[in-house]
Design an enzyme around this catalytic site. Structure first.
Site, short mmCIF file in Angstrom:
data_model
loop_
_atom_site.label_atom_id
_atom_site.label_comp_id
_atom_site.label_asym_id
_atom_site.label_seq_id
_atom_site.Cartn_x
_atom_site.Cartn_y
_atom_site.Cartn_z
N PHE A 134 0.85 -1.20 0.00
CA PHE A 134 0.00 0.00 0.00
C PHE A 134 0.89 1.26 0.00
O PHE A 134 1.94 1.28 0.65
CB PHE A 134 -0.92 -0.02 1.22
CG PHE A 134 -1.97 1.03 1.19
CD1 PHE A 134 -3.10 0.88 0.41
CD2 PHE A 134 -1.83 2.19 1.93
CE1 PHE A 134 -4.08 1.87 0.36
CE2 PHE A 134 -2.81 3.19 1.89
CZ PHE A 134 -3.93 3.02 1.10
N TYR A 236 -11.18 0.55 10.40
CA TYR A 236 -12.39 1.07 9.73
C TYR A 236 -12.85 0.19 8.57
O TYR A 236 -13.84 0.50 7.92
CB TYR A 236 -12.17 2.51 9.25
CG TYR A 236 -10.85 2.78 8.56
CD1 TYR A 236 -10.65 2.37 7.25
CD2 TYR A 236 -9.83 3.42 9.23
CE1 TYR A 236 -9.44 2.61 6.62
CE2 TYR A 236 -8.61 3.67 8.61
CZ TYR A 236 -8.42 3.25 7.30
OH TYR A 236 -7.21 3.49 6.68
C1 LIG Z 1 -2.78 -1.94 3.50
C2 LIG Z 1 -3.12 -0.56 3.99
N1 LIG Z 1 -2.27 0.10 4.80
C3 LIG Z 1 -2.56 1.35 5.26
C4 LIG Z 1 -3.75 1.96 4.90
C5 LIG Z 1 -4.13 3.35 5.33
O1 LIG Z 1 -3.44 3.93 6.35
P1 LIG Z 1 -4.20 5.07 7.20
O2 LIG Z 1 -5.22 4.37 8.05
O3 LIG Z 1 -3.13 5.74 7.96
O4 LIG Z 1 -4.87 5.98 6.22
C6 LIG Z 1 -4.65 1.31 4.07
C7 LIG Z 1 -5.91 1.99 3.67
O5 LIG Z 1 -6.69 1.56 2.87
C8 LIG Z 1 -4.32 0.03 3.59
O6 LIG Z 1 -5.16 -0.62 2.76
#
Ligand SMILES: Cc1ncc(COP(=O)(O)O)c(C=O)c1O
Length: 419
Positions: A134, A236
């Site tokens: 990500f 979430y």
């Molecule tokens: C694998 C992954 N890591 C991190 C995040 C997002 O990080 P944050 O909650 O800080 O926006 C997401 C959001 O979709 C995600 O899919």
């Protein structure tokens, strides 16, 4: 529902719903009564109906009634008590290793920084991460590498596949400080082999951090049994904590005393209310907390955890597999004639809770679907991503979504031929 294509047995989705022991739980979620088709629960889960009442109760009784006393009566420890619940219900983590507090991005920063700082004195100056992790994981790693003068070693993976142990092994050396990977790839849903990959990293003395955003609450996780060092995940998606609900972090008990996190705030101090000079980290997982925890942001999450606890994560996973399997079967039957390809693993053991479908016109298809209250996600290249949150999604909802996708692909095809 109409069934224009005789190759799909009209009863498939309805039968699956009738046989589904979890079907009634869908009614627990706001919006289940509408015709909106929600295929994005892996981005933002639907709220539980009971959350409206628990939030109102919190405002009236705990916040409004107890006021500042609330901190002594549970809020101060909530990051840790709720962390333990997440650990027990979804992560296979014994108490004292999981907490809730910052965003995923900030928690990634804190833990990767702590891990590299602990490994640098042994000459370990490399971070390994895959090219399709990500974006926030990649950006945080690049920032830390710049800050600490480290080298990033990139593991090439395809956008329809994911991380496998043998290619990873080729990058692991005595210079590897930490390996940063996602258990379920956000694009393809590739489900990594946490146990074997963690063992491979340990073979060279590296630590592993697993991003569990797309697996927590959907895929059974065994952090303790698989010897995982560090993990982070958001709440979430499949944990239905609501927009911006805080992430959880996990540090295995055996590492806690040697890891120093970089944002040393008063809430992680050994004696926060002494308010004395200098920073002494608390014992245990509290040392990874920085400031005042977002208590309001943890309320919805508590409700969802108790639902998952009642059902058990294995039953959640079984339904998740059935939902993604249906999505792949209907794709083969209905969408393959339009040239749609499945860009997720067909093997259920290698697949998380979503399915990505590729077609050159998917960007336009997704935009058209949103206009008609059918909500999947779009991810490049040309991917329509279907997230199937097991407790709030019915098989009939999936079928209705595919009817709409087939119609929109048909429209796109005829607009291309007439253009
Ligand atoms: C694998 C992954 N890591 C991190 C995040 C997002 O990080 P944050 O909650 O800080 O926006 C997401 C959001 O979709 C995600 O899919």
């Amino acid at each position: 529902m109409s069934n224009p294509d005789p190759s799909i047995p009209a009863s498939t989705a309805a039968d699956l719903d009738r046989q589904d022991a979890l079907a009634a739980l869908r009614e627990e979620f706001v919006g289940a009564e509408t015709s909106l088709v929600y295929l994005d629960g892996n981005s933002l889960g639907r709220p539980l109906r009971r959350t409206a009442a628990s939030m109102a109760r919190f405002v009236e009784q705990e916040w409004g009634g107890r006021l500042i006393r609330g901190w002594d009566e549970g809020w101060f420890d909530l990051p840790l008590t709720l962390g333990d619940e997440i650990g027990r219900i979804t992560l296979g983590a014994a108490p004292g290793q999981t907490w809730v507090g910052d965003s995923t991005t900030v928690t990634l920063y804190k833990l990767i920084r702590a891990a590299v700082d602990a490994q640098l004195p042994d000459g370990r100056d490399e971070i390994v991460i895959d090219t399709d992790n990500f974006p926030t994981d990649r950006y945080v790693v690049e920032g830390i590498a710049r800050e600490r003068g480290l080298t990033v070693r990139w593991l090439d993976v395809t956008t329809h596949g994911g991380v496998e142990v043998e290619p990873l092994r080729e990058l692991l050396t005595e210079r590897t400080a930490v390996v940063v990977l996602s258990q379920v790839a956000y694009r393809s849903a590739w489900l990594a082999d946490v146990e074997r990959i963690t063992a491979a990293a340990h073979d060279v003395g590296a630590l592993v951090l697993w991003d569990l955003c797309h697996s927590a609450g959907s895929v059974p996780i065994e952090l303790d049994a698989h010897g995982v060092d560090l993990a982070v995940g958001c709440t979430y998606k499949y944990l239905n904590g609501g927009p911006g609900s805080p992430a959880f972090g996990y540090v295995a008990a055996r590492h806690q005393s040697r890891l120093a996190q970089p944002i040393q705030g008063w809430m992680g101090h050994a004696d926060p209310f002494a308010m004395g000079p200098g920073y002494t980290p608390a014992e245990g997982a509290r040392r990874f907390i920085s400031g005042t925890p977002p208590v309001l942001g943890m309320l919805a999450l508590r409700d969802m955890l108790s639902l998952v606890d009642g059902v058990g994560i294995d039953a959640v996973r079984a339904k998740s597999v059935a939902l993604t399997q249906l999505a792949i079967e209907v794709t083969d039957e209905r969408l393959a004639p339009f040239g749609v390809e499945v860009a997720s693993p067909r093997d259920a053991d290698r697949r998380g809770g979503h399915v990505t479908l590729r077609h050159p016109r998917m960007r336009e298809v997704v935009a058209a679907l949103w206009r008609r209250d059918v909500i999947p996600d779009y991810r490049d290249p040309h991917g329509l991503r279907i997230g199937l949150s097991p407790l709030s999604t019915s098989f009939a909802e999936v079928e209705a979504g595919f009817e709409a996708i087939a119609e929109e692909l048909g429209r796109q095809a005829s607009s291309t031929t007439t253009a």
